[in-house]
Enzyme design. Structure first.
Site, PDB file in Angstrom:
ATOM      1  CD  GLU A  83      -2.662   1.512   0.208  1.00 45.77           C
ATOM      2  OE1 GLU A  83      -3.498   0.705  -0.216  1.00 45.77           O
ATOM      3  OE2 GLU A  83      -2.453   2.608  -0.343  1.00 45.77           O
ATOM      4  CG  ASP A 133      -7.320   3.717  -6.506  1.00 40.58           C
ATOM      5  OD1 ASP A 133      -8.098   4.183  -5.660  1.00 40.58           O
ATOM      6  OD2 ASP A 133      -6.145   3.391  -6.246  1.00 40.58           O
ATOM      7  CG  ASP A 169     -17.392  -0.545  -6.102  1.00 43.21           C
ATOM      8  OD1 ASP A 169     -16.246  -0.404  -6.593  1.00 43.21           O
ATOM      9  OD2 ASP A 169     -17.919   0.329  -5.384  1.00 43.21           O
ATOM     10  CB  THR A 204     -12.604  -4.164   1.450  1.00 40.18           C
ATOM     11  OG1 THR A 204     -13.301  -3.482   0.397  1.00 40.18           O
ATOM     12  CG2 THR A 204     -12.129  -5.503   0.956  1.00 40.18           C
ATOM     13  CE  LYS A 205     -12.436   3.917   4.906  1.00 33.93           C
ATOM     14  NZ  LYS A 205     -11.457   4.686   4.151  1.00 33.93           N
TER      15      LYS A 205
END
Ligand SMILES: C[S@@+](CC[C@H](N)C(=O)[O-])C[C@H]1O[C@@H](n2cnc3c(N)ncnc32)[C@H](O)[C@@H]1O
Length: 226
Positions: A83, A133, A169, A204-205
């Site tokens: 990350e 992203d 998503d 996940t967040k």
């Protein structure tokens, strides 16, 4: 085809995200225990983890809640999280220490360079990329992580039988990922098209955020062929 992303293109922008006091403390005190410095030599994974075990890479672990949960659920497997953002790395370090995890290490650097320089060919037993992203604007699509050159690089670092698990998503990114992975002869789709959501993936967040916005989620699971 160049391996990685096109020259000069990165899949992230380094924002000055607020680092909380607890995350700062974790970064200052826990990096020596869990962090691996970026460097241009291949990692000796058994030396890093102090044992010979399957190693699963997670790219873009965000706040690290999924990474820590998977490492806790699978103590027989080693996890390497990558990350770039300090708040996320701090959060993951904190979770790792709170849970006393011994099978987790973190690298704070661009995953493309880490793959190129630090991960030996055919060394990964799996790779997770959860909610990369989406770069929704057409002119930004070149920044999307999952592109043919990146998949070629990642595939070269995975062992035969290793599974690449991607979730997103964003419908048109999902379609793009399906197309790119299906076009790479080193991978075989484990489903027909998208995979059913596998039970082992914690929410996940970013997934929670997407679901709140009414988005669907697409999972893709591809196996590295011999
Ligand atoms: C949309 S967030 C998803 C985070 C997390 N996986 C989740 O589902 O909550 C994507 C993350 O990938 C990280 N990222 C993007 N490109 C990266 C790269 N080349 N190397 C390392 N991290 C990257 C970003 O910093 C960001 O935290």
């Amino acid at each position: 085809m160049s391996e990685g992303l096109p020259r000069g293109i990165r899949s992230f922008v380094l924002r000055q995200g607020r680092v909380s006091k607890a995350q700062r403390h974790a970064l200052d005190t826990l990096m020596p225990r869990y962090g691996l410095p970026y460097g241009p030599q291949a990692l000796d994974l058994p030396a890093v983890f102090g044992r010979v075990a399957a190693c699963v890479l997670e790219i873009g672990c965000g706040m690290g809640e999924t990474t820590a949960a998977m490492a806790a659920q699978n103590p027989q497997t080693d996890y390497l999280g990558i990350e770039v953002h300090s708040p996320g790395v701090g959060s993951l370090l904190k979770l790792a220490a709170e849970q006393g995890l011994t099978n987790l290490r973190v690298i704070q650097h661009d995953a493309v360079e880490v793959l190129r320089e630090m991960i030996a060919p055919a060394s990964l037993a799996g790779c997770n990329i959860f909610f990369p992203d989406p770069w929704p604007k057409l002119r930004h699509h070149k920044r999307r992580l999952i592109q043919p050159g990146f998949v070629a690089l990642l595939g070269s670092r995975m062992q035969a039988g290793a599974v690449l698990h991607v979730a997103t998503d964003w419908e048109n990114y999902a379609a793009h990922i399906l197309e790119v992975l299906s076009a790479n002869p080193a991978f075989r789709n484990l489903a027909e098209g998208y995979s059913p959501r596998p039970g082992q993936r914690p929410q996940t967040k970013f997934e929670t955020r997407g679901l709140k916005l009414g988005h669907s989620v697409w999972d893709l699971m591809f196996e590295r062929l011999p």
